[in-house]
Enzyme design. Structure first.
Site, PDB file in Angstrom:
ATOM      1  CD  GLU A 113      -2.493   1.327   2.686  1.00 29.15           C
ATOM      2  OE1 GLU A 113      -2.333   0.423   3.538  1.00 29.15           O
ATOM      3  OE2 GLU A 113      -3.183   2.348   2.898  1.00 29.15           O
ATOM      4  CG  HIS A 144      -4.462   5.549   3.416  1.00 27.37           C
ATOM      5  ND1 HIS A 144      -3.731   4.930   4.410  1.00 27.37           N
ATOM      6  CD2 HIS A 144      -4.356   6.888   3.656  1.00 27.37           C
ATOM      7  CE1 HIS A 144      -3.200   5.851   5.212  1.00 27.37           C
ATOM      8  NE2 HIS A 144      -3.568   7.053   4.777  1.00 27.37           N
ATOM      9  CD  GLU A 203      -8.541   3.065   3.337  1.00 30.14           C
ATOM     10  OE1 GLU A 203      -7.628   2.653   2.589  1.00 30.14           O
ATOM     11  OE2 GLU A 203      -8.467   3.045   4.580  1.00 30.14           O
TER      12      GLU A 203
END
Ligand code: ZN
Length: 255
Positions: free
Chosen positions: A86, A141, A218
């Site tokens: 990530e 993210h 995200e």
């Protein structure tokens, strides 16, 4: 000797030139403006985690005050089944986004300068952007959700004091990102987290301590094979950056 008519004609031409000159200047200025719609603006980018976070559990477990409670300094972040991290994903998207924003005239402030370091802690990241007086910021993210879940989600601040003034504009910015992700990145809205991909979070330093409009995105679920296959592709990462840049332009200029 000029006739009165000639003099009038000359004056009329001179007047026309005088009228046209400012118009030409205005057109040039407007062209410059549309080429650099973010001139004079400061944009903050916080690429989640860092490439060497995994090397120091002691550093990551330090406690920081997130405005409501004590929280860990940071985590390693997640990774795909094939091991693509990530931290690397977030850094790549951030680097593409920085290039896009600079091309649009913005000054960009980042919370880390590469993907080969440790930290900084999440409270320090918030302070870096706050002190830069960024006009808007985004935390980038990717998630580790249920293996069957897909899609992006947008995490928004909840009023806690420092961020009281930016709750509404952050929600507007979230709407702009939501729309741009669908339009430009062509990714789907989360089917496992939040409501239509929107989530309010009061437990994250990055959102609790912000004094500018900010959301955390995200971008997808690294635990899902289909999302993971997309997220590691440079073309998809560029598309996400383009979507975020479009949302930032809209947020800062369209109202
Ligand atoms: Zn993360």
């Amino acid at each position: 000797m000029e006739t009165g008519r000639r003099v009038l004609t000359r004056l009329a031409i001179a007047g026309l030139v005088l009228v046209l000159l400012p118009a030409a200047d205005a057109a040039a200025a407007s062209a410059r403006q549309s080429a650099a719609p973010l001139a004079g603006r400061i944009v903050g980018i916080d690429p989640g985690h860092n490439g060497l976070n995994y090397t120091s559990p002691a550093f990551l477990s330090r406690k920081i005050w997130n405005g409501r409670e004590w929280e860990g300094c940071d985590t390693t972040g997640t990774r795909t089944a094939s091991g693509y991290t990530e931290a690397r994903f977030a850094w790549n998207v951030a680097a593409y986004l920085r290039a896009d924003l600079v091309a649009l005239g913005a000054r960009v402030v980042m919370t880390r300068s590469g993907n080969h370091g440790l930290g900084p802690c999440v409270d320090k990241r918030a302070r870096i952007l706050d002190r830069a007086h960024a006009n808007v910021s985004v935390d980038i993210h990717a998630d580790y959700g249920p293996a069957s879940g897909r899609g992006f989600s947008i995490l928004e601040p909840v009023a806690d004091g420092p961020n009281n003034q930016v709750i509404k504009p952050s929600a507007r910015f979230g709407l702009d990102i939501h729309a741009a992700m669908l339009r430009y990145a062509r990714l789907r809205v989360s089917d496992y987290y939040g409501r239509n991909g929107y989530v309010s979070r009061d437990d994250l330093a990055g959102l609790n301590l912000t004094t500018m409009p900010k959301v955390l995105i995200e971008c997808g679920n690294m635990h899902n094979a289909a999302d993971a296959a997309l997220l590691v592709r440079p073309g998809v990462q560029r598309g996400i950056a383009a979507a975020l840049a479009a949302a930032i332009v809209r947020f800062l200029t369209a109202r």
